[in-house]
Motif scaffolding. Structure first.
Motif, PDB file in Angstrom:
ATOM      1  N   GLU A 114       0.829  -1.203   0.000  1.00 55.43           N
ATOM      2  CA  GLU A 114       0.000   0.000   0.000  1.00 55.43           C
ATOM      3  C   GLU A 114       0.864   1.255   0.000  1.00 55.43           C
ATOM      4  OE1 GLU A 114      -3.282   0.718  -0.095  1.00 55.43           O
ATOM      5  OE2 GLU A 114      -3.521  -1.384  -0.692  1.00 55.43           O
ATOM      6  N   MET A 174       2.567   1.801  -3.332  1.00 56.23           N
ATOM      7  CA  MET A 174       1.677   2.277  -4.389  1.00 56.23           C
ATOM      8  C   MET A 174       1.301   3.739  -4.160  1.00 56.23           C
ATOM      9  SD  MET A 174       1.954  -0.206  -6.102  1.00 56.23           S
ATOM     10  CE  MET A 174       1.091   0.202  -7.598  1.00 56.23           C
ATOM     11  N   MET A 175       1.236   4.102  -2.870  1.00 48.98           N
ATOM     12  CA  MET A 175       0.943   5.492  -2.575  1.00 48.98           C
ATOM     13  C   MET A 175       2.109   6.392  -3.008  1.00 48.98           C
ATOM     14  SD  MET A 175       0.128   7.044   1.035  1.00 48.98           S
ATOM     15  CE  MET A 175       1.895   7.224   1.128  1.00 48.98           C
ATOM     16  N   ASP A 185       1.888   6.944  -6.561  1.00 50.48           N
ATOM     17  CA  ASP A 185       0.895   7.990  -6.845  1.00 50.48           C
ATOM     18  C   ASP A 185       1.495   9.375  -6.665  1.00 50.48           C
ATOM     19  OD1 ASP A 185      -1.027   6.254  -7.490  1.00 50.48           O
ATOM     20  OD2 ASP A 185      -2.239   6.472  -5.676  1.00 50.48           O
ATOM     21  N   VAL A 186       2.213   9.536  -5.553  1.00 53.15           N
ATOM     22  CA  VAL A 186       2.810  10.838  -5.267  1.00 53.15           C
ATOM     23  C   VAL A 186       3.779  11.221  -6.374  1.00 53.15           C
ATOM     24  CG1 VAL A 186       4.363  12.062  -3.722  1.00 53.15           C
ATOM     25  CG2 VAL A 186       2.528  10.665  -2.789  1.00 53.15           C
ATOM     26  N   VAL A 206       3.900  10.225  -9.411  1.00 53.69           N
ATOM     27  CA  VAL A 206       3.231  10.483 -10.681  1.00 53.69           C
ATOM     28  C   VAL A 206       2.544  11.849 -10.681  1.00 53.69           C
ATOM     29  CG1 VAL A 206       1.298   9.727 -12.115  1.00 53.69           C
ATOM     30  CG2 VAL A 206       2.950   8.069 -11.291  1.00 53.69           C
ATOM     31  N   SER A 207       2.153  12.319  -9.480  1.00 51.98           N
ATOM     32  CA  SER A 207       1.361  13.547  -9.446  1.00 51.98           C
ATOM     33  C   SER A 207       2.201  14.807  -9.626  1.00 51.98           C
ATOM     34  CB  SER A 207       0.585  13.636  -8.132  1.00 51.98           C
ATOM     35  OG  SER A 207       1.499  13.889  -7.089  1.00 51.98           O
ATOM     36  N   LEU A 208       3.503  14.665  -9.550  1.00 51.15           N
ATOM     37  CA  LEU A 208       4.341  15.848  -9.694  1.00 51.15           C
ATOM     38  C   LEU A 208       5.309  15.648 -10.856  1.00 51.15           C
ATOM     39  CD1 LEU A 208       4.779  18.554  -8.363  1.00 51.15           C
ATOM     40  CD2 LEU A 208       6.574  17.529  -6.987  1.00 51.15           C
ATOM     41  N   PRO A 209       5.187  16.474 -11.903  1.00 51.03           N
ATOM     42  CA  PRO A 209       6.116  16.332 -13.027  1.00 51.03           C
ATOM     43  C   PRO A 209       7.552  16.322 -12.495  1.00 51.03           C
ATOM     44  CG  PRO A 209       4.469  17.981 -13.516  1.00 51.03           C
ATOM     45  CD  PRO A 209       4.246  17.571 -12.102  1.00 51.03           C
ATOM     46  N   ARG A 223       6.578  -0.551 -10.437  1.00 51.82           N
ATOM     47  CA  ARG A 223       5.331  -1.159 -10.885  1.00 51.82           C
ATOM     48  C   ARG A 223       5.584  -2.445 -11.647  1.00 51.82           C
ATOM     49  NH1 ARG A 223       2.384   3.745 -13.659  1.00 51.82           N
ATOM     50  NH2 ARG A 223       1.424   4.759 -11.886  1.00 51.82           N
ATOM     51  N   ARG A 272      -8.399   9.171  -1.979  1.00 51.99           N
ATOM     52  CA  ARG A 272      -7.029   8.788  -2.261  1.00 51.99           C
ATOM     53  C   ARG A 272      -6.258   9.956  -2.863  1.00 51.99           C
ATOM     54  NH1 ARG A 272      -4.832   3.225  -2.928  1.00 51.99           N
ATOM     55  NH2 ARG A 272      -2.873   3.763  -3.903  1.00 51.99           N
ATOM     56  N   THR A 293      -2.955  11.796  -1.450  1.00 58.75           N
ATOM     57  CA  THR A 293      -1.746  11.975  -2.245  1.00 58.75           C
ATOM     58  C   THR A 293      -1.300  13.432  -2.228  1.00 58.75           C
ATOM     59  OG1 THR A 293      -2.569  10.249  -3.703  1.00 58.75           O
ATOM     60  CG2 THR A 293      -0.727  11.559  -4.509  1.00 58.75           C
ATOM     61  N   VAL A 311       2.223  15.184  -0.976  1.00 62.37           N
ATOM     62  CA  VAL A 311       3.053  16.042  -1.812  1.00 62.37           C
ATOM     63  C   VAL A 311       3.351  17.349  -1.083  1.00 62.37           C
ATOM     64  CG1 VAL A 311       3.133  17.379  -3.950  1.00 62.37           C
ATOM     65  CG2 VAL A 311       2.201  15.072  -3.967  1.00 62.37           C
ATOM     66  N   GLY A 369       0.835  16.033 -17.020  1.00 56.25           N
ATOM     67  CA  GLY A 369       1.953  16.326 -16.127  1.00 56.25           C
ATOM     68  C   GLY A 369       3.198  16.655 -16.930  1.00 56.25           C
ATOM     69  N   GLY A 389       5.465  20.153 -16.996  1.00 58.13           N
ATOM     70  CA  GLY A 389       6.918  20.159 -16.824  1.00 58.13           C
ATOM     71  C   GLY A 389       7.597  20.803 -18.018  1.00 58.13           C
ATOM     72  N   VAL A 413       0.313  22.602  -9.377  1.00 51.65           N
ATOM     73  CA  VAL A 413       0.646  21.617 -10.406  1.00 51.65           C
ATOM     74  C   VAL A 413       0.158  20.234  -9.971  1.00 51.65           C
ATOM     75  CG1 VAL A 413       2.525  20.400 -11.526  1.00 51.65           C
ATOM     76  CG2 VAL A 413       2.590  22.875 -11.342  1.00 51.65           C
ATOM     77  N   ALA A 414       0.486  19.865  -8.732  1.00 52.74           N
ATOM     78  CA  ALA A 414       0.083  18.543  -8.251  1.00 52.74           C
ATOM     79  C   ALA A 414      -1.437  18.409  -8.265  1.00 52.74           C
ATOM     80  CB  ALA A 414       0.633  18.303  -6.853  1.00 52.74           C
ATOM     81  N   VAL A 455      -2.580  17.852 -11.858  1.00 50.42           N
ATOM     82  CA  VAL A 455      -2.298  16.511 -12.359  1.00 50.42           C
ATOM     83  C   VAL A 455      -3.215  15.486 -11.694  1.00 50.42           C
ATOM     84  CG1 VAL A 455      -0.568  14.709 -12.504  1.00 50.42           C
ATOM     85  CG2 VAL A 455       0.070  17.073 -12.912  1.00 50.42           C
ATOM     86  N   ILE A 456      -3.375  15.618 -10.382  1.00 57.73           N
ATOM     87  CA  ILE A 456      -4.218  14.655  -9.674  1.00 57.73           C
ATOM     88  C   ILE A 456      -5.660  14.760 -10.137  1.00 57.73           C
ATOM     89  CG2 ILE A 456      -5.188  14.132  -7.400  1.00 57.73           C
ATOM     90  CD1 ILE A 456      -2.430  14.773  -6.240  1.00 57.73           C
ATOM     91  N   ASN A 488      -6.003  13.151 -13.481  1.00 58.79           N
ATOM     92  CA  ASN A 488      -6.053  11.693 -13.378  1.00 58.79           C
ATOM     93  C   ASN A 488      -7.404  11.219 -12.871  1.00 58.79           C
ATOM     94  OD1 ASN A 488      -3.506  11.555 -14.326  1.00 58.79           O
ATOM     95  ND2 ASN A 488      -2.537  11.181 -12.351  1.00 58.79           N
TER      96      ASN A 488
END
Ligand SMILES: Nc1ncnc2c1ncn2[C@@H]1O[C@H](COP(=O)(O)OP(=O)(O)O)[C@@H](O)[C@H]1O
Ligand SMILES: [Mg+2]
Lengths: 340, 304, 309
Positions: B137, B140-141, B144-145, B147-150, B183, C11, C15, C19, C239, C243, C280-281, C284-285, C288
């Motif tokens: 868990e 995977m979190m 996620d983090v 992926v959420s920030l370029p 992954r 979720r 996230t 961040v 995303g 960038g 930004v976050a 993107v979130i 998604n």
């Protein structure tokens, strides 16, 4: 060389028009990264209007490919290298794409081997059936919907109004098969090709689907090509039978004659491996060995390797057809004999 | 059609035997016959690797040597002198020498960075697949983090705030893409653990470490290497971008991106300063991509 | 479906919180920001005044709690540099970024999907090879280098387009092209493989067997299915686009939020950097999340089971 000339055999003369569909000398080659294989070799098939042709053979013998090729539905890697497919006085392999499209789904329809993946997952069942109607018939939107629900009802899907709006993944295997059939008969085709319609279904549902097919056939007066590897199915539904082995037709016969007196040793082997009430067999004998894959196809009799009666003449040259009657022939140099 | 692997193998061998000449035979054996683009790409990568390793022997001047009487000299093919084959920059430094030095550092950072990401990500993925439950868990979190920030935004912020030296740069660049390996490794280990042979050796009482080392890792290694090859150009481009923006490699060191960043100010007067390193990076990334795609198609068509 | 979306939203928020927290502490790990703002030798007493004023005299945890509390009240702090609200500073720049990003995104999605579909339908032909080679080349090209080449050609040589700034629509062309080429390239690649996958599904044969004309097979049967995986990928590309725009805005001196970020990072302007990253976050979130929902809308298999196996 295998082109049967019925006239020459003293059999009653048969005009070409008598057949609804006539496949002549059809050959199909698949080009794969590892080479080209001829998986269908000079196949002839004849279907009379309103009758049922059973196309039987082990899996991989080229039954599906033959029918797909006849309708111009082969995968990209497959191509027809020779042959003619006559339907209603035209050669389906020669007519242009637009004309063929008009015929497909309207005059000739096909139900594919695996109904679950043959339905578009993002469209409702109703949409997909209506589409068949919309493509070939001029109905208003409301009429189209009513007709589609009628069809669902006709193929025995309960609560058709509700099922109309459901998606393929909400349908069980048997129900998908029924939906596929509904889609295929939407425009009352003259010929329906059903590719292993009962494989992958459980026995009670198999029986229901077969019954449905024969009912529909009578009701709509259409001809049927029933592809199967199950002789039991053939016995129940077919009028005529063509037996395929390793890409070739090896025997053709009316169904009763085939079961009474099979002429090809392969057919005999198939029958012997079938439990039967009317013939006392000590034990079931499956044929020894396995059918060859396409890259091991030989020119001579392809069954010779597994045949107990094989002799020198079976090898090297393709066995000629022995024409016994207009509807009865066998490709074997020494057919099973029945002189007791 | 279910052709047996052995059939494919024998067919391939037959083709190999049919090929004429020793070179043709070798090319066919490796599935390279007729793949001109891949061959050219490989050659280019080979040359770049050679220059990265031994380029310092060919370097005419130290990359930092300035010559203020000799600024912005054009390369030979633009009418310059043979003293500075590829011309000089704003401080009169020899562009060829700087390219060779920068290339070395760019390749070094790219390769080490990729290796870090691959090892880190795969390791985390394996751990997640092994322990399942909350460990998985958390991983995977984290994915996620990430992926959420370029990534480039993250990298720029870290480099600017935390400070910058070669080690930090390599680590930051190395983190890029870890989630992809994680992954991949996780899902592959999950399915490998279901395989009969793994269950069998497990029931024989082989320890976890041994099982992973001997039975699981060898099976997933190929896929991970292909993934690394596919990621490599991205890592190289990332470093070059950071350096271009002035937050990557710092003087007196230099990398291709940094040279380009300097050249940007002299685009009219001395376009070669920017264009040459740009070309080198572009063709390098392109070549690796081409080879990576080829490898993937050949070894592991399941990877997207 | 509702439950599924709710879980997704929770979720996503979680996230986002991670961040924000991670960025807060990473940025603070860099030491006292005042030393990089004020010149050496400024009396400590003066510095202390500012420390109190900006709330950086407290412990890290206290600062963190205050920061998070302020976020909930819509207060994102003040810039250490011009003393204005970080929110105002970023908002001022946002429209330009949205203009550039929006143009690029829509043009490259349309172009990428079309090119990818063409490549798949004409598989193995000159078109396919041409489009795919261009696609690979486009994302092997460092975007800033492409930018410089375009500037060199169109601005400096041909003098057709301006090099920097954002005052007219002509200013938009070069940055949007630079960003868009790479994006379109990768979208084309994904569309192509999704399309190829769909084209060999048995239901496409069913469509042919029904007598559906070619365009109908493509538009009504293939594309809706190919859209499902493609949408996900396009969502993830957002995303990447953000960038990329940070770099491109800098090269073209485009007065957007990305360029602001680079400047803010350079002078270690906490509030602005944190707010930018938060935005930004979130974007993107959110993207998604939308993709997930859209996925459910497009793919009927999802709405029933809650998630695709
Ligand atoms: N798309 C294809 N590409 C290559 N070979 C194929 C393809 N489709 C079928 N074949 C081969 O053609 C042969 C006949 O297949 P098929 O007609 O499906 O057999 P069946 O009698 O079970 O319906 C098989 O050997 C199969 O492997
Ligand atoms: Mg079949």
């Amino acid at each position: 060389m295998s082109k049967a000339a019925p006239i020459s055999n003293g059999a009653p003369e048969l005009a070409v028009e008598q057949y609804l569909l006539e496949v002549r000398g059809l050959s199909v080659v698949f080009d794969t990264p590892d080479g080209s294989y001829q998986v269908v070799d000079n196949v002839d098939l004849k279907v009379r209007a309103g009758r049922t042709l059973g196309l039987v053979g082990e899996s991989g013998s080229g039954k599906s490919v033959t029918c797909l090729a006849a309708l111009g539905l082969l995968a990209e890697s497959g191509r027809v290298t020779s042959g003619e497919v006559w339907f209603n006085g035209q050669d389906l392999l020669k007519i242009d794409g637009a004309k063929l499209s008009k015929l497909r789904g309207c005059e000739i329809a096909m139900v594919f081997q695996d109904p679950m993946v043959s339905l578009n997952p993002v469209r409702t069942i109703g949409w997909q059936i209506s589409e068949s109607l919309c493509l070939h018939q001029n109905l208003s939107g409301g009429a189209e919907r009513r007709r589609a629900i009628e069809l669902l009802d006709l193929v025995g899907i309960p609560e058709p109004q509700i099922r109309f709006n459901e998606y393929p993944h909400q349908f069980s295997g048997g129900m998908s098969q029924r939906a596929m059939i509904a889609m295929a008969i939407a425009c009352q085709p003259k010929l329906l090709i059903a590719d292993e319609p009962t494989t992958a279904l459980d026995v009670t549902i198999q029986a229901q689907i077969l019954e449905l097919l024969s009912d529909l056939k009578k009701e709509l007066n259409m001809a049927l090509i029933l592809i199967t590897h199950d002789l039991g199915v053939i016995a129940e539904v077919a009028d005529d039978v063509a037996v395929m082995y390793a890409g070739r037709v090896v025997e053709e016969a009316p169904v009763v004659e085939l079961f009474d007196a099979p002429l090809h040793h392969y057919t005999l082997g198939l029958l012997n491996s079938l439990p039967r009430v009317d013939r006392r067999v000590e034990h079931l004998n499956a044929i020894e060995g396995t059918a060859p894959p396409p890259h091991e196809f030989v020119e001579g009799c392809r069954f010779a390797e597994r045949c107990e009666q094989s002799h020198d003449a079976c090898y090297g040259v393709r066995p000629k057809f022995l024409q016994l009657a207009s509807t009865r022939r066998v490709a074997c140099t020494q057919p099973v004999s029945y002189d007791e | 059609m279910a052709t047996e692997p052995s059939d494919i193998e024998s067919l391939r061998l037959a083709k190999v035997r049919a090929a004429r000449g020793p070179i043709a035979r070798r090319l066919t054996a490796w599935g390279l016959a007729g793949e001109w683009l891949v061959l050219i790409a490989m050659t280019y990568i080979g040359i770049i690797l050679f220059l990265a390793l031994f380029g310092f022997l060919l370097q005419p001047y130290p990359h930092t040597q300035t010559d203020l009487w000799n600024q912005l000299q054009p390369p030979v093919f633009m009418g310059g002198s043979w003293d500075n084959i590829l011309g000089t920059d704003d401080l009169g430094r020899d562009v060829l020498s700087r390219l060779l030095f920068g290339l070395r550092l760019s390749v070094l950072i790219g390769v080490i960075g990729t290796a870090i990401g691959a090892v880190l990500g795969s390791f985390l993925g394996i751990i997640a697949a092994h322990f399942r439950g909350w460990v998985e868990e958390i991983l995977m979190m984290l994915v996620d983090v990430q992926v959420s920030l370029p990534f480039i935004i993250f990298a720029l912020a870290v480099l600017a705030f935390v400070g910058n030296n070669l080690t930090i740069l390599i680590i930051v660049v190395g983190i890029d893409g870890w989630e992809r390996y994680a992954r991949l490794a996780r899902s592959m280990v999950l399915s490998a653990n279901q395989q009969d042979y793994v269950l069998a050796v497990r029931s024989l009482g082989l320890g976890n470490f041994q099982i992973y080392r001997r039975h699981v890792l060898p099976n997933i290694l190929g896929t991970l290497v292909v993934q690394a090859t596919i990621n490599l150009p991205g890592v190289i481009l990332l470093e070059s971008t950071l350096s271009f923006l002035g937050l990557g490699v710092q003087a007196p060191l230099t990398s291709l991106g940094q040279i380009l960043g300097v050249g940007r100010d002299y685009l009219i007067l001395a376009p070669w300063i920017a264009v040459l390193p740009g070309m080198v990076i572009f063709f390098l990334a392109l070549s690796i991509s081409i080879v990576g795609d080829w490898l993937r198609d050949r070894l592991d068509p399941t990877l997207k | 479906m509702t439950r599924y979306i709710l879980i997704k939203i929770l979720r996503s928020l979680f996230t986002l919180w991670i961040v924000v927290t991670a960025v807060f502490f990473v940025l603070r790990a860099s030491g006292d920001p005042l030393y990089s703002i004020f010149s050496l030798g400024t009396p400590e007493a003066t510095l202390d005044v500012f420390r109190v004023k900006w709330g950086i005299d407290k412990s890290m945890w206290q600062q963190y709690l205050i920061y998070v509390g302020d976020i909930f009240r819509g207060d994102f702090g003040t810039s250490f540099f011009d003393g204005r609200e970080a929110w105002d500073i970023v908002m001022e720049r946002l429209p330009k970024t949205l203009l550039l990003g929006g143009t690029t995104f829509s043009v490259s999605v349309v172009a990428g999907v079309m090119l990818g579909a063409i490549a798949a339908l004409k598989r193995g032909t000159f078109w396919d090879r041409g489009i795919m080679t261009a696609a690979v080349a486009s994302f092997s090209m460092p975007s800033y280098f492409l930018a410089l080449l375009l500037i060199l050609l169109f601005s400096l040589q041909l003098r057709w387009l301006p090099t920097a700034g954002a005052s007219t629509w002509q200013h938009l062309i070069l940055p949007a092209t630079t960003l868009g080429l790479t994006l379109a390239g990768s979208i084309a690649r994904f569309t192509r493989s999704a399309m190829l996958e769909v084209l060999r599904q048995p239901y496409m044969r069913t469509a042919r067997a029904k007598g559906a004309p070619y365009w109908r097979q493509i538009a009504w049967h293939a594309l809706p299915n190919a859209a499902i995986p493609t949408i996900t990928v396009i969502g993830f590309q957002l995303g990447w686009l953000i960038g990329g725009s940070v770099v491109i805005e800098t090269v073209f001196a485009w007065p957007g939020a990305g360029r602001l970020f680079i400047v803010a990072v350079g002078v270690r302007d906490f509030a602005v950097v944190q707010l930018f990253i938060l935005m930004v976050a979130s974007t993107v979130i959110l993207a998604n999340l939308l993709v997930d929902i859209l996925y459910g809308v497009l793919d009927p298999r999802i709405s029933v089971t809650g998630s695709k196996s």
